[in-house]
Design an enzyme around this catalytic site. Sequence first.
Site, short mmCIF file in Angstrom:
data_model
loop_
_atom_site.label_atom_id
_atom_site.label_comp_id
_atom_site.label_asym_id
_atom_site.label_seq_id
_atom_site.Cartn_x
_atom_site.Cartn_y
_atom_site.Cartn_z
N LYS A 5 -12.24 0.55 -14.28
CA LYS A 5 -12.65 -0.73 -13.72
C LYS A 5 -13.12 -1.69 -14.82
CE LYS A 5 -12.10 -0.35 -9.21
NZ LYS A 5 -11.07 -1.16 -8.53
N ASP A 51 0.86 -1.18 0.00
CA ASP A 51 0.00 0.00 0.00
C ASP A 51 0.89 1.23 0.00
OD1 ASP A 51 -3.23 0.34 0.96
OD2 ASP A 51 -1.97 2.11 1.14
N ASP A 76 3.86 2.19 -4.68
CA ASP A 76 2.82 2.73 -5.54
C ASP A 76 2.55 1.70 -6.63
OD1 ASP A 76 1.25 4.07 -7.38
OD2 ASP A 76 2.52 5.85 -7.48
N VAL A 77 1.36 1.10 -6.64
CA VAL A 77 1.08 0.02 -7.59
C VAL A 77 1.10 0.50 -9.04
CG1 VAL A 77 -0.23 -1.36 -5.94
CG2 VAL A 77 -1.44 0.29 -7.42
N TYR A 108 -13.80 6.38 -13.58
CA TYR A 108 -13.68 5.23 -12.66
C TYR A 108 -14.26 3.98 -13.32
CZ TYR A 108 -14.34 2.44 -8.39
OH TYR A 108 -14.31 1.45 -7.45
N THR A 164 -16.77 1.94 3.00
CA THR A 164 -15.34 2.17 3.21
C THR A 164 -15.07 3.66 3.20
OG1 THR A 164 -14.60 2.32 0.90
CG2 THR A 164 -14.97 0.08 1.79
#
Length: 227
Positions: A139, A33, A43-44, A135, A170
Site C-alpha cells: 500500500k 473484479d 485479475d487486476v 500489506y 468489510t
Amino acid sequence: MSRNAIVTGSASGIGAGIADLLRASGWSVVGVDLSPTADHVADVSDPDAVRAAVGRILEDVGEVDALVSAAGHYDITPVSEISAEALHRMLRVHLGGLRNTARAVLPSMVARGGGAIVAVTSELAIGGGDGDAHYAAAKGAVIGLVRSLAAEYADRGVRINAVAPGPTDTPLLAADSPWRAPDYLATLPNRRLTRPDEIARVVEFLVSADAAFCTGEVISPNGGAVI
C-alpha cells in the site's frame, strides 16, 4: 451527459460501496473484479487481462472519466513468516493492479483531455502495523506510484489521488480480526470501524469537478485511527 467510471474490486467491501455511491450519484459504473458477479471478470494483477477488459469497456462506453483502483486483499502475518510468494502477490495485486489499470486507461484520458484516477491505499501505508508488513509495503508503494503518476500527468489534465482508509467494516476483516476487538475499537475517537460508504464519499469528491485542484494527494478518512 453521462459520466463513466471503472471501479476495480467492485464486488464487495470498499469497492462495492464506491460503485454503489457513484451509481446513486448518476455515474455509469463498470465493475471489474475476480467475482463472476462483476460486469467484467478480470485479475487486476494480469496486465493482459486488464488491457483486454478496459478495451472492451472503452468500446462499449466510448470514454472513461474516472478509474477507481480498489481491488485488493489482506492478511495478518508476522514478517518472519511472510513467504516470497505472499509478498509478491501483495505487490502484484495492489501495486500491479493500479499500474495495470492506470496504464490501460491513461491513453484514452489524455486523448480526451482529462480524467481522474483514485487509488485505495491504507493508513497502514502511513503508520505501519504489527503483522502487516507486506500489506503496508504494497500500500505504501501505491502512494509512491500515485504521486509519481500525478506529477507525470498533471499537465495533461489527468488528476491522480489516493484515499487511505483506516480499519473498515468489510469482509476483508474476519470476525476474529484484532481490528474488530473491543479493546482496539475503544482506542478510536469514533469507537467504531469506518463504513465503506464513508470512504466512497471521499472518492466521489476526488473524481468530481470540485476536486479540480487536487492531484497527488492522499486523503485519510480513517476516523482518527492515524492523526
